[in-house]
Design a protein around this motif. Sequence first.
Motif, PDB file in Angstrom:
ATOM      1  N   ILE A 164       0.836  -1.203   0.000  1.00 42.77           N
ATOM      2  CA  ILE A 164       0.000   0.000   0.000  1.00 42.77           C
ATOM      3  C   ILE A 164       0.868   1.249   0.000  1.00 42.77           C
ATOM      4  CG2 ILE A 164      -1.618   1.371   1.382  1.00 42.77           C
ATOM      5  CD1 ILE A 164      -2.931  -1.266   2.223  1.00 42.77           C
ATOM      6  N   VAL A 165       1.901   1.263   0.835  1.00 47.05           N
ATOM      7  CA  VAL A 165       2.816   2.403   0.895  1.00 47.05           C
ATOM      8  C   VAL A 165       3.485   2.604  -0.455  1.00 47.05           C
ATOM      9  CG1 VAL A 165       4.983   3.238   1.888  1.00 47.05           C
ATOM     10  CG2 VAL A 165       3.231   2.270   3.372  1.00 47.05           C
ATOM     11  N   SER A 166       3.901   1.509  -1.089  1.00 46.14           N
ATOM     12  CA  SER A 166       4.551   1.587  -2.398  1.00 46.14           C
ATOM     13  C   SER A 166       3.610   2.146  -3.456  1.00 46.14           C
ATOM     14  CB  SER A 166       5.044   0.198  -2.806  1.00 46.14           C
ATOM     15  OG  SER A 166       5.597   0.222  -4.109  1.00 46.14           O
ATOM     16  N   ALA A 167       2.368   1.647  -3.498  1.00 45.79           N
ATOM     17  CA  ALA A 167       1.394   2.099  -4.488  1.00 45.79           C
ATOM     18  C   ALA A 167       1.067   3.573  -4.294  1.00 45.79           C
ATOM     19  CB  ALA A 167       0.124   1.257  -4.401  1.00 45.79           C
ATOM     20  N   GLU A 168       0.896   3.982  -3.029  1.00 42.65           N
ATOM     21  CA  GLU A 168       0.587   5.389  -2.748  1.00 42.65           C
ATOM     22  C   GLU A 168       1.722   6.306  -3.194  1.00 42.65           C
ATOM     23  OE1 GLU A 168      -0.204   5.282   1.420  1.00 42.65           O
ATOM     24  OE2 GLU A 168      -2.369   5.071   1.155  1.00 42.65           O
ATOM     25  N   LEU A 188       2.048   3.889 -13.135  1.00 40.62           N
ATOM     26  CA  LEU A 188       0.689   3.552 -12.715  1.00 40.62           C
ATOM     27  C   LEU A 188       0.425   2.062 -12.865  1.00 40.62           C
ATOM     28  CD1 LEU A 188      -1.413   6.527 -14.140  1.00 40.62           C
ATOM     29  CD2 LEU A 188      -0.857   6.051 -11.755  1.00 40.62           C
ATOM     30  N   GLU A 189       1.014   1.461 -13.873  1.00 39.59           N
ATOM     31  CA  GLU A 189       0.862   0.021 -14.054  1.00 39.59           C
ATOM     32  C   GLU A 189       1.498  -0.737 -12.891  1.00 39.59           C
ATOM     33  OE1 GLU A 189      -0.538  -3.384 -15.621  1.00 39.59           O
ATOM     34  OE2 GLU A 189      -0.941  -1.369 -16.400  1.00 39.59           O
ATOM     35  N   ILE A 195      -1.465  -3.049  -5.994  1.00 33.48           N
ATOM     36  CA  ILE A 195      -2.825  -3.143  -5.465  1.00 33.48           C
ATOM     37  C   ILE A 195      -3.388  -4.540  -5.673  1.00 33.48           C
ATOM     38  CG2 ILE A 195      -5.195  -2.311  -5.777  1.00 33.48           C
ATOM     39  CD1 ILE A 195      -3.930   0.439  -6.480  1.00 33.48           C
ATOM     40  N   SER A 196      -3.069  -5.148  -6.808  1.00 37.29           N
ATOM     41  CA  SER A 196      -3.499  -6.523  -7.060  1.00 37.29           C
ATOM     42  C   SER A 196      -2.883  -7.472  -6.043  1.00 37.29           C
ATOM     43  CB  SER A 196      -3.094  -6.942  -8.478  1.00 37.29           C
ATOM     44  OG  SER A 196      -3.417  -8.296  -8.726  1.00 37.29           O
TER      45      SER A 196
END
Length: 208
Positions: A164-168, A188-189, A195-196
């Motif tokens: 989550i931290v990485s995606a944010e 974004l990919e 997230i997946s």
Amino acid sequence: MTFFPKIVRCEKYTVKECGSYHGYAYYKDQIHIDCQYRCVYCDIKLDECGHEGFALDHFRPQEKFPDLKNDPKNLVVACSKCNRSKSSHWPVDIKLEVTYLDEMGFIDPFEHNRLDFFCVELSGVLVPKRSPSKYLIKLLGLNRPSRVVVRRNRQLQRRIDDLIVSAEAIINEVIQSGEMTESSWRKLESAKVAISGVRQLRQEISNT
């Protein structure tokens, strides 16, 4: 720390006006704070037990050390199963100051780093690193299924938090750039992949 954090006692426990200790139950709330609301043996947290089943345990059994019955420095927090399994066991000669000797005995959680004695596998299984951890795993049933599941889920939850931290961070970086370039789409990919991964790990947790 995910497992067996360092714990310290409060600087000074309350005593009666005469200077003697209160009955040991008086110190329940403070001992919970000192132990960070975790069983000092299996490391389960109070909220992982539904806030039930925790008890004060006399680290040195009061049957063998009656003078320490009300001494808060001899009290720890234990879940009900660990408390019952430990009971009045104390395999070391009570005349000795040590808490364990050779292969047998107990690790004082306020005196020792428990991670020097145990390793936690990704599966949630506790593996002994040095004595007397093997004795404790067997005596207290520290690898009973319920505890293995809790430790495994903690490992998964930590991975979820990291994803989550990485995606944010990736999404914020794209937003701050103010433009959508080919590089932005690739970022974004990668956030989508993270997230997946979160969804997959949550499914693993729900399946346990």
